[in-house]
Every structure is written in structure tokens, then in C-alpha cells.
Enzyme design. Structure first.
Site, PDB file in Angstrom:
ATOM      1  N   ARG A 166       0.835  -1.214   0.000  1.00 49.71           N
ATOM      2  CA  ARG A 166       0.000   0.000   0.000  1.00 49.71           C
ATOM      3  C   ARG A 166       0.864   1.257   0.000  1.00 49.71           C
ATOM      4  O   ARG A 166       0.606   2.186  -0.767  1.00 49.71           O
ATOM      5  CB  ARG A 166      -0.962   0.008   1.194  1.00 49.71           C
ATOM      6  N   ASN A 212      -6.099  -2.642   1.612  1.00 44.31           N
ATOM      7  CA  ASN A 212      -6.068  -4.097   1.711  1.00 44.31           C
ATOM      8  C   ASN A 212      -7.492  -4.620   1.679  1.00 44.31           C
ATOM      9  O   ASN A 212      -8.431  -3.940   2.098  1.00 44.31           O
ATOM     10  CB  ASN A 212      -5.409  -4.543   3.018  1.00 44.31           C
TER      11      ASN A 212
END
Length: 97
Positions: free
Chosen positions: A19, A37
Site C-alpha cells: 500500500r 487491503n
């Protein structure tokens, strides 16, 4: 021409900085959007900007950060509503969904 694309990345992509890498790389490509996520172990992103820059970012997602192992990247057109999930930020890291 600007485009908005929704991207799902599967493999070993959680717990490896994916991320943060996506946020950093997207900003380098001058893109807008978000990343998060998913509970199934995948990473989901929406990327918006010039078509060529978005395509380059999606290609970069196929490699990801060095600790990741990317098995699949699926991309489709996304909507303004999906992009708006980022809130007021240019590029956001959203909570797990």
C-alpha cells in the site's frame, strides 16, 4: 485524456509494504486515487489521471515492491463515485475492506 481504473492485485501483497509503495509510486506518476487491503489478502486500488500514466502504474503494480510476489493484476474501468472514496486527499490509503 484522463481515465479512472479499478485494480485488484493478488499474491503475497499484504505485509510487504504494497500500500505504501502504491501511494508513493502513484504520486510519482502524478495520479489521484486510493489503495487498501482486502480481507481476502488482495490489494485494491483506484487510479486516475492521464491514460498513459495510469497504464504505466498498472504495469508497475505487476511488479510491486521488492518483498511482494504478484500473481495477478486485474483492471477495469472505474467510476467517479469509486474515485471519490479517497475523500479530500489526492491519494489515500483507506482502511481494510
Amino acid at each position: 485524456m484522463s481515465v479512472i481504473r479499478h485494480v485488484m492485485i493478488r499474491g503475497r501483497v499484504q505485509g510487504v509494504g504494497y500500500r505504501a509503495w502504491t501511494e508513493y509510486t502513484a504520486i510519482q506518476h502524478d495520479l489521484e486515487g486510493w489503495v487498501r487491503n482486502r480481507r481476502d489478502g488482495s490489494v485494491e486500488a483506484v487510479l486516475a489521471g492521464p491514460a498513459e500514466s495510469v497504464a504505466q502504474m498498472i504495469e508497475a503494480c505487476r511488479r510491486g515492491p521488492s518483498a511482494a510476489r504478484v500473481d495477478a493484476v486485474d483492471a477495469r474501468d472505474a467510476t467517479q463515485d469509486e474515485l471519490a472514496m479517497r475523500g479530500r486527499e489526492r491519494f489515500a490509503v483507506l482502511p481494510t475492506a
